[in-house]
Design a protein around this motif. Structure first.
Motif, PDB file in Angstrom:
ATOM      1  N   ARG A  63       6.144  -8.237  -4.586  1.00 18.54           N
ATOM      2  CA  ARG A  63       6.483  -6.856  -4.964  1.00 18.54           C
ATOM      3  C   ARG A  63       6.771  -6.753  -6.457  1.00 18.54           C
ATOM      4  O   ARG A  63       6.392  -5.767  -7.107  1.00 18.54           O
ATOM      5  CB  ARG A  63       7.705  -6.386  -4.167  1.00 18.54           C
ATOM      6  CG  ARG A  63       7.424  -6.214  -2.686  1.00 18.54           C
ATOM      7  CD  ARG A  63       8.639  -5.656  -1.946  1.00 18.54           C
ATOM      8  NE  ARG A  63       8.391  -5.516  -0.521  1.00 18.54           N
ATOM      9  CZ  ARG A  63       9.268  -5.041   0.351  1.00 18.54           C
ATOM     10  NH1 ARG A  63      10.479  -4.659  -0.070  1.00 18.54           N
ATOM     11  NH2 ARG A  63       8.968  -4.938   1.630  1.00 18.54           N
ATOM     12  N   ALA A  64       7.450  -7.777  -7.027  1.00 14.17           N
ATOM     13  CA  ALA A  64       7.767  -7.751  -8.454  1.00 14.17           C
ATOM     14  C   ALA A  64       6.497  -7.794  -9.289  1.00 14.17           C
ATOM     15  O   ALA A  64       6.435  -7.205 -10.391  1.00 14.17           O
ATOM     16  CB  ALA A  64       8.673  -8.924  -8.812  1.00 14.17           C
ATOM     17  N   ALA A  65       5.479  -8.486  -8.806  1.00 15.69           N
ATOM     18  CA  ALA A  65       4.212  -8.582  -9.526  1.00 15.69           C
ATOM     19  C   ALA A  65       3.365  -7.326  -9.349  1.00 15.69           C
ATOM     20  O   ALA A  65       2.314  -7.180  -9.998  1.00 15.69           O
ATOM     21  CB  ALA A  65       3.435  -9.799  -9.054  1.00 15.69           C
ATOM     22  N   GLY A  66       3.803  -6.433  -8.474  1.00 19.82           N
ATOM     23  CA  GLY A  66       3.055  -5.202  -8.240  1.00 19.82           C
ATOM     24  C   GLY A  66       1.803  -5.403  -7.429  1.00 19.82           C
ATOM     25  O   GLY A  66       0.921  -4.535  -7.398  1.00 19.82           O
ATOM     26  N   ALA A  67       1.702  -6.548  -6.781  1.00 20.61           N
ATOM     27  CA  ALA A  67       0.499  -6.841  -5.994  1.00 20.61           C
ATOM     28  C   ALA A  67       0.592  -6.177  -4.624  1.00 20.61           C
ATOM     29  O   ALA A  67       1.680  -6.067  -4.052  1.00 20.61           O
ATOM     30  CB  ALA A  67       0.340  -8.353  -5.826  1.00 20.61           C
ATOM     31  N   PRO A  68      -0.518  -5.731  -4.087  1.00 20.29           N
ATOM     32  CA  PRO A  68      -0.490  -5.148  -2.735  1.00 20.29           C
ATOM     33  C   PRO A  68      -0.188  -6.234  -1.702  1.00 20.29           C
ATOM     34  O   PRO A  68      -0.394  -7.423  -1.944  1.00 20.29           O
ATOM     35  CB  PRO A  68      -1.919  -4.597  -2.559  1.00 20.29           C
ATOM     36  CG  PRO A  68      -2.754  -5.416  -3.494  1.00 20.29           C
ATOM     37  CD  PRO A  68      -1.868  -5.735  -4.667  1.00 20.29           C
ATOM     38  N   ALA A  69       0.308  -5.832  -0.576  1.00 23.42           N
ATOM     39  CA  ALA A  69       0.622  -6.786   0.485  1.00 23.42           C
ATOM     40  C   ALA A  69      -0.635  -7.536   0.916  1.00 23.42           C
ATOM     41  O   ALA A  69      -1.709  -6.948   1.041  1.00 23.42           O
ATOM     42  CB  ALA A  69       1.234  -6.058   1.680  1.00 23.42           C
ATOM     43  N   SER A  70      -0.492  -8.836   1.103  1.00 22.40           N
ATOM     44  CA  SER A  70      -1.628  -9.664   1.497  1.00 22.40           C
ATOM     45  C   SER A  70      -2.120  -9.263   2.885  1.00 22.40           C
ATOM     46  O   SER A  70      -1.331  -8.887   3.747  1.00 22.40           O
ATOM     47  CB  SER A  70      -1.233 -11.138   1.515  1.00 22.40           C
ATOM     48  OG  SER A  70      -0.766 -11.538   0.252  1.00 22.40           O
ATOM     49  N   PRO A  71      -3.428  -9.358   3.124  1.00 21.69           N
ATOM     50  CA  PRO A  71      -3.948  -9.092   4.475  1.00 21.69           C
ATOM     51  C   PRO A  71      -3.363 -10.077   5.485  1.00 21.69           C
ATOM     52  O   PRO A  71      -2.879 -11.155   5.127  1.00 21.69           O
ATOM     53  CB  PRO A  71      -5.462  -9.289   4.305  1.00 21.69           C
ATOM     54  CG  PRO A  71      -5.714  -9.127   2.841  1.00 21.69           C
ATOM     55  CD  PRO A  71      -4.484  -9.625   2.151  1.00 21.69           C
ATOM     56  N   LEU A  72      -3.468  -9.718   6.751  1.00 21.54           N
ATOM     57  CA  LEU A  72      -2.854 -10.512   7.801  1.00 21.54           C
ATOM     58  C   LEU A  72      -3.411 -11.935   7.862  1.00 21.54           C
ATOM     59  O   LEU A  72      -2.650 -12.904   7.965  1.00 21.54           O
ATOM     60  CB  LEU A  72      -3.049  -9.819   9.156  1.00 21.54           C
ATOM     61  CG  LEU A  72      -2.517 -10.574  10.390  1.00 21.54           C
ATOM     62  CD1 LEU A  72      -1.019 -10.822  10.267  1.00 21.54           C
ATOM     63  CD2 LEU A  72      -2.835  -9.797  11.663  1.00 21.54           C
ATOM     64  N   ALA A  73      -4.736 -12.084   7.787  1.00 19.77           N
ATOM     65  CA  ALA A  73      -5.349 -13.411   7.941  1.00 19.77           C
ATOM     66  C   ALA A  73      -4.858 -14.409   6.883  1.00 19.77           C
ATOM     67  O   ALA A  73      -4.419 -15.519   7.233  1.00 19.77           O
ATOM     68  CB  ALA A  73      -6.867 -13.296   7.915  1.00 19.77           C
ATOM     69  N   PRO A  74      -4.877 -14.071   5.586  1.00 17.79           N
ATOM     70  CA  PRO A  74      -4.361 -15.021   4.583  1.00 17.79           C
ATOM     71  C   PRO A  74      -2.877 -15.328   4.766  1.00 17.79           C
ATOM     72  O   PRO A  74      -2.438 -16.459   4.539  1.00 17.79           O
ATOM     73  CB  PRO A  74      -4.620 -14.309   3.246  1.00 17.79           C
ATOM     74  CG  PRO A  74      -5.702 -13.337   3.529  1.00 17.79           C
ATOM     75  CD  PRO A  74      -5.496 -12.900   4.938  1.00 17.79           C
ATOM     76  N   ARG A  75      -2.106 -14.323   5.204  1.00 14.84           N
ATOM     77  CA  ARG A  75      -0.678 -14.549   5.438  1.00 14.84           C
ATOM     78  C   ARG A  75      -0.478 -15.584   6.547  1.00 14.84           C
ATOM     79  O   ARG A  75       0.367 -16.478   6.448  1.00 14.84           O
ATOM     80  CB  ARG A  75       0.028 -13.247   5.827  1.00 14.84           C
ATOM     81  CG  ARG A  75       0.250 -12.276   4.694  1.00 14.84           C
ATOM     82  CD  ARG A  75       1.420 -11.330   4.985  1.00 14.84           C
ATOM     83  NE  ARG A  75       1.349 -10.711   6.296  1.00 14.84           N
ATOM     84  CZ  ARG A  75       0.765  -9.545   6.559  1.00 14.84           C
ATOM     85  NH1 ARG A  75       0.178  -8.879   5.574  1.00 14.84           N
ATOM     86  NH2 ARG A  75       0.780  -9.028   7.770  1.00 14.84           N
TER      87      ARG A  75
END
Length: 501
Positions: A198-210
């Motif tokens: 969140r601090a990097a401003g990146a969107p939430a990772s998709p489910l599969a990579p998580r």
């Protein structure tokens, strides 16, 4: 035709009439030794710089204050926790009232190396990250791991009161609280990657990579779970099947938490709070226990297949998952540098907001626990670590948030410089000065030391008749065991080794 809900209710009534374990009030008094010990350590460090530099004498006193006192509270002083706390508070007051050492007489502190950025340049004030080092969290996690390592061996001796051991089905005990606290603490740490994202401003990772990342982290724990099961069966080591089941163990629970949490992140779009998600999950699980055949199945079903053989571990996992989510929710407001988003807020105001937030959450969890367990004003439920039911989840969350709050208050009073640092070097130095090196070392390699503690516990039980050991022998073994763990922790820290499992 039998009604599963009525059958389970009757089972609860039968079990609850014979509640085991200790009272929550007594458990709170025994565990109060942790913040009281931290208080004494903080006074010695702040007023007299006793642990700078970290000499052999400093290590000895560090061990006595942060490990020896916990060992005493679990054994010799288990029936006199107020006396033991008083024996620590009195010298803390005495040292606090003693004039501090003069600057010329203080021991010269170690000079830390200049902080470097990834490119080799000296760190500047704007190099401070969004997730700072927070002494109170280091202290809390280190002391929790210390207490857990002490309890898993101490429970095998008669010196350790039976009321502190894990209860069979209903009731509260010290070790029941310890298991849940370990999971809650892991949840706090799990908030870090989410906050970094969140601090990097990146969107939430998709489910599969998580899921792939979480399974990579879980693999070592699952392997340890398999090794533990094979070792116990092969060595015919004593075990309580009703704790997790025939094949399941705590390492399987820990190992499966990350992938399930990764999957649950998608639910945040519906329930935008880890704490709320934890309550919803625990509530639904409790409803399943009470209103379906699940509760009766877990408690009474014969062990005829793989599911029924491991029913406690499989179904209590939902409760531990809720505890993990509650811990992750706590990490979301405890870990960030700035809890208040308003620009221009001073660091002192940020710390005050954090304390108020922690106090509010601690009170909220306690109120929910009271509602869940009160027969007059609530649901009238009883705590069950075996089921990891709703009251157990709420109890663990309430205790841990209160314990962390106590550590944060001590940290704020004695070491305000730890949250006023202007660069990385100053922040690291402040963190070292505000935390016990012993607890810091346990925090750094907690899971590896927990594994070593399990191996040492097994070795002791295979070579000593622990239940027949006299108090003097039991105390000597426990002191030697904790000294070995502490020595390994310090050596790993001295060699700058972090073992990630």
């Amino acid at each position: 035709m039998s009604d599963p809900a009525k059958e389970y209710k009757q089972l609860k009534e039968d079990f609850v009439s014979n509640l085991t374990g200790g009272s929550i009030g007594e458990i709170n008094l025994v565990t109060a030794i942790v913040p009281v010990s931290v208080l004494l350590w903080s006074v010695l460090q702040k007023r007299h710089s006793f642990f700078k530099p970290y000499t052999v004498n400093a290590f000895g006193l560090d061990y006595l204050i942060n490990v020896g006192t916990v060992l005493l509270s679990f054994t010799l002083y288990s029936s006199q926790p107020l006396l033991l706390n008083a024996l620590l508070i009195v010298p803390a007051l005495a040292f606090y009232l003693t004039p501090p050492d003069s600057p010329t007489s203080r021991k010269k502190p170690d000079v830390p190396p200049k902080a470097k950025s990834k490119h080799g340049a000296t760190a500047t004030p704007d190099a401070l990250g969004a997730l700072p080092l927070k002494p109170f969290l280091t202290t809390y996690r280190g002391s929790m791991i210390v207490a857990t390592c002490i309890a898993i061996l101490a429970v095998d001796f008669r010196l350790f009161p039976r009321r502190f051991a894990k209860v069979e089905t209903w009731g509260t005990s010290l070790m029941d609280l310890g298991v849940g606290s370990f999971v809650f603490s892991a949840g706090i740490v799990a908030a870090r990657p989410v906050l970094k994202e969140r601090a990097a401003g990146a969107p939430a990772s998709p489910l599969a990579p998580r899921l792939v990342r979480s399974l990579r982290h879980s693999l070592s724990l699952l392997v340890l779970g398999v090794i533990r099961t094979l070792s116990i069966k092969g060595l015919d080591y004593a075990e309580h099947v009703s704790e997790y089941g025939v094949h399941w163990n705590f390492f399987f629970t820990l190992g499966l938490l990350p992938p399930f949490v990764a999957a649950f992140q998608s639910a945040l779009a519906i329930v935008p709070s880890y704490a709320a998600l934890a309550v919803v999950l625990a509530g639904l699980y409790e409803a399943a226990l009470d209103k379906t055949e699940l509760g009766a199945f877990v408690l009474t079903a014969p062990r005829t297949d793989l599911l029924s053989m491991n029913k406690e571990g499989i179904f209590s996992f939902f409760g531990y998952l809720a505890i993990f989510l509650a811990g992750q929710g706590a990490g979301m407001y405890m870990l960030p540098r700035n809890i208040s988003p308003r620009p221009g807020t001073t660091k002192g105001a940020q710390r005050k907001t954090l304390l108020l937030t922690m106090a509010a959450w601690s009170a909220a969890w306690a109120a929910l626990y009271f509602f869940a367990t009160s027969y007059d004003y609530g649901l009238g439920l009883s705590v069950s670590r075996r089921l990891a039911n709703l009251p157990y989840v709420l109890w663990v969350a309430a205790f841990n948030t209160a314990q962390i709050l106590a550590c944060c208050i001590i940290d704020t009073v004695f070491f305000p410089e730890s949250y006023k640092a202007v660069d990385v070097s100053a922040e690291e130095e402040a963190h070292r000065g505000a935390t016990s090196r012993l607890l810091r070392s346990f925090n750094r390699n907690g899971l590896a030391l927990f594994l070593l503690a399990n191996l040492l516990t097994g070795a002791v039980n295979m070579t000593v008749a622990t239940l027949d050991a006299a108090p003097i022998l039991a105390t000597g073994i426990l002191v030697g065991y904790t000294f070995v763990l502490c020595s390994v922790a310090i050596v790993l820290d001295e060699l700058d080794i972090s073992i990630k499992l």
